[in-house]
Scaffold this active site. Structure first.
Site: not given
Ligand code: CMP
Length: 137
Positions: A9, A49, A112, A115, A126
């Site tokens: 990320k 998302y 975080n 992913h 995805e």
């Protein structure tokens, strides 16, 4: 299916952690079948998302994911979805187990570091969001 989608990320890429994370991925026995650096538009982040649309963190999540470049990867290993989720650790770095990527590199539930797809069905969806078949080595 032995494939999953992984993303390094924007927080981790901006902090220069890409090399360390890729090194860990390889040393845990994953093969990288495809990889690219992308700077998502807000619309692309919303599309990726879409499953979270309507949740209270959707706006923050899609703003963050379109704020700077990230690295998208197709990872291969036996039980790839589960194995990659294990290596990432819990969504919230504060709850992630020692030795996981989110524990080591994440700073908050939003930022975080990584992913991963949450099921084989979503892994297929995805992966095809970012890569076509010709791009998988
Ligand atoms: P990720 O695995 O990319 O999937 C959706 C992301 O939403 C998740 O990681 C978190 O980074 C982000 N997020 C932000 N706030 C929350 C929250 N309250 N609960 C779950 N996910 C959140």
């Amino acid at each position: 299916m032995n494939l999953t989608l992984g993303i390094i990320k924007p927080d981790a890429v901006s902090k220069g952690l890409t090399g360390k994370i890729i090194d860990r991925i390889l040393s845990e026995g994953f093969q990288i079948r495809a990889m690219k650096l992308v700077h998502l538009t807000k619309k692309q982040a919303e599309g990726f998302y879409a499953v979270h649309k309507g949740k209270k963190f959707f706006e923050e999540l899609t703003n963050f994911m379109s704020s700077a470049p990230c690295i998208v990867m197709v990872l291969e290993k036996e039980n790839a979805v589960e194995e990659w989720r294990k290596l990432m650790g819990a969504t919230n770095p504060a709850e992630a187990a020692e030795g996981t990527l989110r524990k080591q590199f994440g700073s908050s539930i939003g930022e975080n570091a990584v992913h991963g797809s949450d099921s084989e069905e979503n892994a297929s969806i995805e992966i095809s969001y970012f890569f076509n078949k010709l791009e998988l080595v």
